[in-house]
Design a protein around this motif. Structure first.
Motif, PDB file in Angstrom:
ATOM      1  N   CYS A  23      -1.864   2.918   3.943  1.00  0.00           N
ATOM      2  CA  CYS A  23      -1.003   4.125   4.007  1.00  0.00           C
ATOM      3  C   CYS A  23      -1.829   5.265   3.428  1.00  0.00           C
ATOM      4  O   CYS A  23      -2.256   5.167   2.458  1.00  0.00           O
ATOM      5  CB  CYS A  23       0.405   3.617   3.076  1.00  0.00           C
ATOM      6  SG  CYS A  23       1.501   5.001   3.207  1.00  0.00           S
ATOM      7  N   ALA A  24      -1.265   6.320   4.191  1.00  0.00           N
ATOM      8  CA  ALA A  24      -1.671   7.566   3.865  1.00  0.00           C
ATOM      9  C   ALA A  24      -0.780   8.475   3.628  1.00  0.00           C
ATOM     10  O   ALA A  24       0.414   8.571   4.538  1.00  0.00           O
ATOM     11  CB  ALA A  24      -2.755   8.195   4.873  1.00  0.00           C
ATOM     12  N   LEU A  25      -0.376   9.425   2.359  1.00  0.00           N
ATOM     13  CA  LEU A  25       0.509  10.323   2.464  1.00  0.00           C
ATOM     14  C   LEU A  25      -0.134  11.830   2.223  1.00  0.00           C
ATOM     15  O   LEU A  25      -1.147  12.055   1.589  1.00  0.00           O
ATOM     16  CB  LEU A  25       1.518  10.180   1.240  1.00  0.00           C
ATOM     17  CG  LEU A  25       2.062   8.938   0.960  1.00  0.00           C
ATOM     18  CD1 LEU A  25       2.783   8.778  -0.443  1.00  0.00           C
ATOM     19  CD2 LEU A  25       3.126   8.525   2.170  1.00  0.00           C
ATOM     20  N   HIS A  26       0.460  12.700   3.301  1.00  0.00           N
ATOM     21  CA  HIS A  26       0.055  13.991   3.413  1.00  0.00           C
ATOM     22  C   HIS A  26       1.179  14.922   2.935  1.00  0.00           C
ATOM     23  O   HIS A  26       2.070  15.203   3.674  1.00  0.00           O
ATOM     24  CB  HIS A  26      -0.426  14.196   4.447  1.00  0.00           C
ATOM     25  CG  HIS A  26      -1.521  13.626   5.124  1.00  0.00           C
ATOM     26  ND1 HIS A  26      -2.981  13.413   4.691  1.00  0.00           N
ATOM     27  CD2 HIS A  26      -1.627  12.354   6.098  1.00  0.00           C
ATOM     28  CE1 HIS A  26      -3.566  12.302   5.105  1.00  0.00           C
ATOM     29  NE2 HIS A  26      -2.715  11.733   6.080  1.00  0.00           N
ATOM     30  N   GLY A  27       1.070  15.722   1.873  1.00  0.00           N
ATOM     31  CA  GLY A  27       2.216  16.640   1.454  1.00  0.00           C
ATOM     32  C   GLY A  27       1.364  17.866   1.527  1.00  0.00           C
ATOM     33  O   GLY A  27       0.423  18.241   1.291  1.00  0.00           O
ATOM     34  N   ARG A  31       0.672  -1.124  -0.044  1.00  0.00           N
ATOM     35  CA  ARG A  31       0.075  -0.165   0.090  1.00  0.00           C
ATOM     36  C   ARG A  31       0.847   1.246  -0.078  1.00  0.00           C
ATOM     37  O   ARG A  31       0.426   2.086  -0.643  1.00  0.00           O
ATOM     38  CB  ARG A  31      -0.887   0.161   1.443  1.00  0.00           C
ATOM     39  CG  ARG A  31      -1.826  -1.017   1.109  1.00  0.00           C
ATOM     40  CD  ARG A  31      -1.296  -2.140   1.861  1.00  0.00           C
ATOM     41  NE  ARG A  31      -2.271  -3.363   2.060  1.00  0.00           N
ATOM     42  CZ  ARG A  31      -2.010  -4.743   2.044  1.00  0.00           C
ATOM     43  NH1 ARG A  31      -0.400  -4.968   1.873  1.00  0.00           N
ATOM     44  NH2 ARG A  31      -2.844  -5.616   1.921  1.00  0.00           N
ATOM     45  N   ALA A  32       2.050   1.131   0.722  1.00  0.00           N
ATOM     46  CA  ALA A  32       2.694   2.289   0.786  1.00  0.00           C
ATOM     47  C   ALA A  32       3.632   2.643  -0.583  1.00  0.00           C
ATOM     48  O   ALA A  32       3.358   4.015  -1.062  1.00  0.00           O
ATOM     49  CB  ALA A  32       4.204   2.050   1.641  1.00  0.00           C
ATOM     50  N   VAL A  33       3.795   1.475  -1.640  1.00  0.00           N
ATOM     51  CA  VAL A  33       4.199   1.965  -2.774  1.00  0.00           C
ATOM     52  C   VAL A  33       2.846   2.533  -3.690  1.00  0.00           C
ATOM     53  O   VAL A  33       3.168   3.429  -4.433  1.00  0.00           O
ATOM     54  CB  VAL A  33       4.774   0.451  -3.354  1.00  0.00           C
ATOM     55  CG1 VAL A  33       4.838   0.753  -5.049  1.00  0.00           C
ATOM     56  CG2 VAL A  33       6.020   0.280  -2.640  1.00  0.00           C
ATOM     57  N   LEU A  69       0.960   5.321   8.756  1.00  0.00           N
ATOM     58  CA  LEU A  69       0.676   3.871   8.770  1.00  0.00           C
ATOM     59  C   LEU A  69      -0.109   3.315   9.856  1.00  0.00           C
ATOM     60  O   LEU A  69      -0.300   4.135  10.787  1.00  0.00           O
ATOM     61  CB  LEU A  69       2.075   3.330   8.633  1.00  0.00           C
ATOM     62  CG  LEU A  69       3.228   3.641   7.286  1.00  0.00           C
ATOM     63  CD1 LEU A  69       4.505   3.198   7.990  1.00  0.00           C
ATOM     64  CD2 LEU A  69       2.694   3.214   6.163  1.00  0.00           C
ATOM     65  N   ALA A  70      -0.743   2.238   9.769  1.00  0.00           N
ATOM     66  CA  ALA A  70      -1.328   1.519  10.832  1.00  0.00           C
ATOM     67  C   ALA A  70      -0.763   1.513  12.050  1.00  0.00           C
ATOM     68  O   ALA A  70       0.379   1.226  11.968  1.00  0.00           O
ATOM     69  CB  ALA A  70      -1.904   0.287  10.282  1.00  0.00           C
ATOM     70  N   ASP A  71      -1.388   1.907  13.082  1.00  0.00           N
ATOM     71  CA  ASP A  71      -0.585   1.803  14.485  1.00  0.00           C
ATOM     72  C   ASP A  71      -0.720   0.348  14.829  1.00  0.00           C
ATOM     73  O   ASP A  71      -1.669   0.181  15.686  1.00  0.00           O
ATOM     74  CB  ASP A  71      -1.203   2.688  15.378  1.00  0.00           C
ATOM     75  CG  ASP A  71      -0.389   2.793  16.734  1.00  0.00           C
ATOM     76  OD1 ASP A  71       0.754   2.575  16.863  1.00  0.00           O
ATOM     77  OD2 ASP A  71      -1.072   3.079  17.729  1.00  0.00           O
TER      78      ASP A  71
END
Length: 469
Positions: free
Chosen positions: A390-394, A283-285, A309-311
């Motif tokens: 996975c979540a990305l916050h830019g 998921r990160a990719v 990421l998941a805790d």
């Protein structure tokens, strides 16, 4: 002797001896076809891998009598050596299947049950098994793997490949139709040598990660052959005070190993990978690629990049592992969330070429890795913890937000494997190594394998010399 008086290995052998291919649900057989095809594709894709070539070169020097097929090679090897060769090929790229979520009995996570498909292939070829027997053996391999997971600690110091010390001889012995007592001794001989520490995939990750299961499977195949000739093993391994209790502390092992095969057997819990990296990075990719596209490839316009990421305990352990944070090898890179996110975000793609020229040492990739602010998020764990979301916050230099969230990656479906997704992946990963005609014949043969009176036709196709493009 009653079931309550039997040890775990005896209970498992009794279960296996009573099981027939016709007892395996058709739904599981159909899943086995897709996972077999996916696994074979991973093996062909690895024919140019340096580690795989080193293992095959080592085995070829032995000059053994060719008994079983090696993927992409006209000349076969001895039964145990073919298991090691094919086991290395299908695993080395970290592209074969994975178990989704935690085991409901123990909480143990992860693993690649397809690692033992090479055992089923070799034993089926040796025994001239029907296609339906090979597919049933794959279902059995997955099921025993899952039962082994039920016996392990969630945060064990022992790696999941240790289970293959039970799986490999069980599957080989079942296909070879060993009597129940010899089947039990084969399992005992193999399991006594299988315990493997998690260190093979933490810290300074080495090539041992690639071949750990293949070595266990090779030993399991050899143990089966020894047991066939009357060699005995320690049948009380799961009960003995100095046996395998430290590796498999949960129980009761006998009841778990001897339980009936359920309709929703463990094979239904596997997913295929789209990207050549560890399961926790899928998921990160996907998130990195999605953010790259959202930015139109202009990654430099980001001022900050926060990763959520998941805790989960296992995720926190990954993030605390220096070998993954600062990868120094190909094996460490495909297990490094920092590298995987950075290179996917930079390139907008992720495949084998992303490892070329030791990209984990590339200055631009390293700089992007250093900018990642990685945290864990309890809400992500609550919403999709089974799938390592996975979540990305830019945030851009102009203050504009860029957010992506991947809860389920390509290749994962709670409703089962998608046939077309598996076929597309097989075509993609074998493009450089199989001519279209050979590729299509393998697909057709695997998909009709439950009707084949022998596996010999499939084995001939798997020995097809690769096409170099």
């Amino acid at each position: 002797m009653s079931h309550s008086d039997q040890g775990a290995i005896a209970r498992l052998a009794a279960w296996l001896a009573a099981l027939r291919a016709e007892d395996v649900p058709q739904r599981a057989i159909e899943r086995a076809k897709l996972l077999l095809l996916d696994t074979l594709g991973c093996g062909f894709a690895a024919l140019d891998d340096d580690c795989a070539r080193a293992v095959l070169a080592t085995l070829e020097v032995l000059g053994e009598k060719p008994q079983c097929t090696v993927l992409g090679h006209r000349r076969g090897m001895s039964v145990p050596s073919a298991v090691l060769a094919n086991g290395t090929l299908i695993r080395v790229l970290d592209l074969n299947d994975y178990v989704v979520g935690a085991h409901p009995h123990s909480g143990a996570r992860g693993g690649h049950p397809s690692d033992n498909i090479p055992v089923a292939l070799a034993a089926a070829e040796l025994a001239h098994s029907r296609g339906s027997d090979l597919l049933a053996a794959i279902v059995i391999a997955y099921e025993i793997y899952g039962r082994g997971k039920a016996l392990m600690e969630a945060d064990s110091v022992w790696d999941g490949v240790s289970i293959s010390g039970v799986v490999a001889p069980a599957v080989a012995g079942w296909l070879m139709r060993l009597p129940q007592d010899k089947l039990a001794h084969g399992i005992a001989l193999s399991a006594a040598r299988a315990a493997t520490p998690v260190a093979v995939r933490e810290g300074g990750i080495s090539a041992a990660k690639n071949i750990a299961n293949a070595l266990i499977a090779q030993n399991g195949m050899q143990a089966t052959l020894l047991a066939q000739q009357g060699v005995t093993g320690p049948l009380d391994l799961f009960e003995a005070e100095r046996g395998l209790r430290a590796v498999f502390p949960h129980g009761p092992a006998g009841e778990i190993f001897g339980a009936p095969l359920p309709d929703d057997s463990f094979i239904t819990r596997s997913a295929i990978k789209v990207f050549p990296c560890f399961a926790g990075g899928q998921r990160a990719v996907a998130a990195g690629i999605a953010l790259h596209r959202l930015l139109g490839g202009k990654v430099d316009q980001l001022k900050t990049i926060r990763v959520a990421l998941a805790d989960l305990p296992i995720v926190r352990r990954w993030l605390a592992d220096p070998g993954r944070v600062d990868p120094r090898s190909r094996e460490a890179a495909d297990h490094s969330l920092h590298f995987l996110i950075a290179v996917a975000l930079n390139d907008g793609a992720f495949g084998l070429r992303q490892f070329a020229n030791a990209r984990w040492t590339d200055a631009k990739v390293r700089a992007l890795m250093a900018r990642l602010d990685i945290t864990t998020d309890a809400d992500l764990a609550r919403r999709a913890g089974e799938a390592y979301p996975c979540a990305l916050h830019g945030t851009g230099h102009d203050g504009r937000p860029y957010d992506v969230e991947i809860l389920e990656p390509p290749g994962f479906s709670p409703n089962g494997l998608d046939t077309q997704t598996v076929l597309d992946k097989f075509a993609d990963v074998t493009e450089r190594h199989l001519a279209p005609g050979s590729r299509n014949r393998i697909v057709d043969t695997v998909m009709a394998l439950d009707k084949a009176i022998s596996c010999d036709g499939l084995m001939r196709l798997l020995a097809t010399e690769r096409t170099t493009l």
